[in-house]
Write an enzyme that holds these catalytic residues in place. Sequence first.
Site, PDB file in Angstrom:
ATOM      1  N   SER A  29       0.745  -1.280   0.102  1.00 18.54           N
ATOM      2  CA  SER A  29      -0.030  -0.041  -0.108  1.00 18.54           C
ATOM      3  C   SER A  29       0.916   1.436   0.174  1.00 18.54           C
ATOM      4  O   SER A  29       0.482   2.222  -0.110  1.00 18.54           O
ATOM      5  CB  SER A  29      -0.985   0.247   1.349  1.00 18.54           C
ATOM      6  OG  SER A  29      -0.275  -0.100   2.273  1.00 18.54           O
ATOM      7  N   ASN A 116      -1.952  -2.459  13.347  1.00 18.52           N
ATOM      8  CA  ASN A 116      -3.290  -2.302  13.542  1.00 18.52           C
ATOM      9  C   ASN A 116      -3.697  -0.977  14.009  1.00 18.52           C
ATOM     10  O   ASN A 116      -4.512  -0.392  13.580  1.00 18.52           O
ATOM     11  CB  ASN A 116      -3.747  -3.647  13.721  1.00 18.52           C
ATOM     12  CG  ASN A 116      -3.543  -4.874  13.071  1.00 18.52           C
ATOM     13  OD1 ASN A 116      -3.202  -4.419  11.796  1.00 18.52           O
ATOM     14  ND2 ASN A 116      -3.933  -5.885  13.402  1.00 18.52           N
ATOM     15  N   THR A 161     -41.284  25.778  -8.765  1.00 20.68           N
ATOM     16  CA  THR A 161     -41.404  24.420  -8.369  1.00 20.68           C
ATOM     17  C   THR A 161     -41.834  23.816  -9.809  1.00 20.68           C
ATOM     18  O   THR A 161     -42.217  24.290 -10.689  1.00 20.68           O
ATOM     19  CB  THR A 161     -42.682  24.398  -7.504  1.00 20.68           C
ATOM     20  OG1 THR A 161     -43.779  24.647  -8.346  1.00 20.68           O
ATOM     21  CG2 THR A 161     -42.590  25.166  -6.185  1.00 20.68           C
ATOM     22  N   SER A 283     -15.125  27.207 -26.682  1.00 16.58           N
ATOM     23  CA  SER A 283     -15.307  26.072 -27.599  1.00 16.58           C
ATOM     24  C   SER A 283     -14.284  26.263 -28.717  1.00 16.58           C
ATOM     25  O   SER A 283     -14.050  27.352 -29.057  1.00 16.58           O
ATOM     26  CB  SER A 283     -16.582  25.997 -28.200  1.00 16.58           C
ATOM     27  OG  SER A 283     -16.439  25.301 -29.234  1.00 16.58           O
ATOM     28  N   LYS A 289     -19.173  30.507 -27.937  1.00 14.66           N
ATOM     29  CA  LYS A 289     -19.617  29.580 -26.415  1.00 14.66           C
ATOM     30  C   LYS A 289     -18.695  30.371 -25.243  1.00 14.66           C
ATOM     31  O   LYS A 289     -17.365  30.701 -25.385  1.00 14.66           O
ATOM     32  CB  LYS A 289     -19.201  28.289 -26.837  1.00 14.66           C
ATOM     33  CG  LYS A 289     -20.084  27.580 -27.638  1.00 14.66           C
ATOM     34  CD  LYS A 289     -21.529  27.359 -26.985  1.00 14.66           C
ATOM     35  CE  LYS A 289     -21.252  26.200 -25.792  1.00 14.66           C
ATOM     36  NZ  LYS A 289     -21.315  24.795 -26.528  1.00 14.66           N
ATOM     37  N   ASN A 291     -18.305  28.327 -21.788  1.00 11.54           N
ATOM     38  CA  ASN A 291     -19.104  27.107 -20.955  1.00 11.54           C
ATOM     39  C   ASN A 291     -18.875  26.952 -19.617  1.00 11.54           C
ATOM     40  O   ASN A 291     -17.762  27.370 -19.087  1.00 11.54           O
ATOM     41  CB  ASN A 291     -18.283  25.858 -21.419  1.00 11.54           C
ATOM     42  CG  ASN A 291     -18.826  25.529 -22.973  1.00 11.54           C
ATOM     43  OD1 ASN A 291     -19.870  25.990 -23.529  1.00 11.54           O
ATOM     44  ND2 ASN A 291     -17.793  25.020 -23.728  1.00 11.54           N
ATOM     45  N   TYR A 323      -9.120  -6.625  12.905  1.00 14.89           N
ATOM     46  CA  TYR A 323      -8.553  -6.060  11.744  1.00 14.89           C
ATOM     47  C   TYR A 323      -8.676  -7.129  10.766  1.00 14.89           C
ATOM     48  O   TYR A 323      -8.140  -8.299  10.919  1.00 14.89           O
ATOM     49  CB  TYR A 323      -7.167  -5.693  12.123  1.00 14.89           C
ATOM     50  CG  TYR A 323      -6.621  -5.120  10.652  1.00 14.89           C
ATOM     51  CD1 TYR A 323      -6.751  -3.894  10.272  1.00 14.89           C
ATOM     52  CD2 TYR A 323      -5.810  -6.041   9.687  1.00 14.89           C
ATOM     53  CE1 TYR A 323      -6.149  -3.329   8.911  1.00 14.89           C
ATOM     54  CE2 TYR A 323      -5.144  -5.658   8.732  1.00 14.89           C
ATOM     55  CZ  TYR A 323      -5.131  -4.214   8.362  1.00 14.89           C
ATOM     56  OH  TYR A 323      -4.875  -3.767   7.142  1.00 14.89           O
ATOM     57  N   GLN A 328      -7.297  -1.974   4.134  1.00  7.58           N
ATOM     58  CA  GLN A 328      -6.089  -1.314   3.714  1.00  7.58           C
ATOM     59  C   GLN A 328      -6.816  -0.692   2.287  1.00  7.58           C
ATOM     60  O   GLN A 328      -6.236   0.192   1.819  1.00  7.58           O
ATOM     61  CB  GLN A 328      -5.078  -2.463   3.071  1.00  7.58           C
ATOM     62  CG  GLN A 328      -3.895  -1.561   2.339  1.00  7.58           C
ATOM     63  CD  GLN A 328      -2.811  -2.530   2.251  1.00  7.58           C
ATOM     64  OE1 GLN A 328      -2.025  -2.734   3.151  1.00  7.58           O
ATOM     65  NE2 GLN A 328      -2.538  -2.929   0.994  1.00  7.58           N
ATOM     66  N   LYS A 331      -8.099   3.623   2.137  1.00  6.03           N
ATOM     67  CA  LYS A 331      -7.322   4.888   1.832  1.00  6.03           C
ATOM     68  C   LYS A 331      -7.785   5.469   0.536  1.00  6.03           C
ATOM     69  O   LYS A 331      -7.886   6.603   0.729  1.00  6.03           O
ATOM     70  CB  LYS A 331      -5.849   4.504   1.976  1.00  6.03           C
ATOM     71  CG  LYS A 331      -5.676   4.130   3.666  1.00  6.03           C
ATOM     72  CD  LYS A 331      -4.177   3.723   3.469  1.00  6.03           C
ATOM     73  CE  LYS A 331      -4.101   2.939   4.869  1.00  6.03           C
ATOM     74  NZ  LYS A 331      -5.117   1.860   5.100  1.00  6.03           N
TER      75      LYS A 331
HETATM   76  N1  ARG Z   1      -1.239  -1.235   5.269  1.00  6.04           N
HETATM   77  C1  ARG Z   1      -2.022  -1.837   6.177  1.00  6.04           C
HETATM   78  C2  ARG Z   1      -3.228  -1.072   6.162  1.00  6.04           C
HETATM   79  O1  ARG Z   1      -3.608  -0.249   5.828  1.00  6.04           O
HETATM   80  C3  ARG Z   1      -1.459  -1.694   7.618  1.00  6.04           C
HETATM   81  C4  ARG Z   1      -2.034  -2.513   8.555  1.00  6.04           C
HETATM   82  C5  ARG Z   1      -1.471  -3.970   8.324  1.00  6.04           C
HETATM   83  N2  ARG Z   1      -1.674  -4.805   9.331  1.00  6.04           N
HETATM   84  C6  ARG Z   1      -1.650  -6.195   9.233  1.00  6.04           C
HETATM   85  N3  ARG Z   1      -1.886  -6.863  10.131  1.00  6.04           N
HETATM   86  N4  ARG Z   1      -1.328  -6.537   7.802  1.00  6.04           N
HETATM   87  O2  ARG Z   1      -4.173  -1.604   6.866  1.00  6.04           O
END
Ligand code: ARG
Length: 465
Positions: A29, A116, A161, A283, A289, A291, A323, A328, A331
């Site tokens: 990640s 975690n 309306t 345009s 135009k 826009n 967890y 992951q 994000k």
């Molecule tokens: N990169 C992981 C996440 O975003 C971090 C936590 C990973 N924990 C694990 N037990 N693999 O969640």
Amino acid sequence: MSKTKETNQSWGGRFSEPVDAFVARFTASVGFDQRLYRQDIRGSLAHARMLARTGILSDRELNSIVQGLIEIEKAIEDGDFVWSEALEDVHMNIEARLTDKIGITGKKLHTGRSRNDQVATDIRLWLRDEIDVIADELTRLQAGILELAEKHVDTIMPGFTHLQTAQPVTFGHHLMAWYEMLDRDFGRLADCRKRLNRSPLGAAALAGTTYPIDRHFTAGELDFDGPTRNSLDSVSDRDFAIEFCAFASVLMTHLSRASEELILWASAQFNFIDLPDRFCTGSSIMPQKKNPDVPELVRGKTGRVNGHLIALLTLMKSQPLAYNKDNQEDKEPLFDTVDTVRDSLRAFADMIPAIQANKAAMREAARRGFSTATDLADYLVRRGLPFRDAHEVVGSAVAFGVKQQRDLAEMSLDELQTFSPQIEADVFEVLTLEGSVAARNHIGGTAPEQVRTAITEAREHLSGR
Ligand code: ARG
């Protein structure tokens, strides 16, 4: 299948072969979570200080960890930090670099915590920072709306309306409707911030830790309101991110509604407003135009924000405690939601106060659409007609006006009296657009006096934030 040359050092002990190269890429990640580096370092500093306070680290060890982390932060900021996919995520990249720098002491930082609770802390810290920026942008937009509304407290336009002319309103009143929507959005954002502001640090992997940690201390160091109450919940739930995305979806929905109106109003058909050139594009083929790209894009971006909310809800759905690696995936949707909301608010906050209203076109549209028909009905009710009968009388007058292409106010008294003998010369006061809006003089009504009060109260409210 190809193999990476080395086993990840963070868990090498348990493994007899290195992780597959593709799997390393698939599970990494760091490509996106490096965005959390500042919060990751801040969390680590708080954790290390706590470990020293409780005697788990010596002062000398703490100092070298603090020094190392500060240098790493600077290296990242200067672009001198090489991120490694083999080290999976932001947490292990920073920790590995720390150990490279300061040796064995670096390996002690992870005592009494897990990635975690670390990642759960980092995202909360990151989102909290972003919420504060977004709250400021939202306030700036609200202030911009007040600025424009103030100029148009008595600018008359048609209220709609079904997108059909309904009754005259003031442009200021219409803008204050947007203000109210955004004010509730602000409330939802503040509420989300309050609930996320608890520290999960110390929950460790899932069950807590055997070390004598001080969770109140780390919570205080990180400006949280206190520690979370249950370790399993702390490391697993991402409801705070879902709440933020729900806020964002409602906000974007509101912005999309305002966008839609701006786009309509800027068209040659409405011609109610002029958007500043710097917020529009031309345009390449049609020279005439101009826009309204900015509101169109904000309207369009509502789609991805709604999508991210569904992504997070679906990500969380049915996950067993505690967890899971699924998390992951929280994000990228969250990051993109924040970026989109920030950009959209910025565009709106810059654009709104610069809008020019075409008062004559607004007024003409209100006049053309029989927008004072309800006022005539109300007039007849005041003269003793039941409302339904008054409605019928005015309906016939409007039908006549449509045929003649004349507004009610443009008919003679004699003509009006053919629809009802109750109509007298004073009727023309209620048939004017100004009379119509001024008559709706109660809290929440469109009368200029009320709109002025609403703006003053809103100003006070914003300055108290
Ligand atoms: N990169 C992981 C996440 O975003 C971090 C936590 C990973 N924990 C694990 N037990 N693999 O969640």
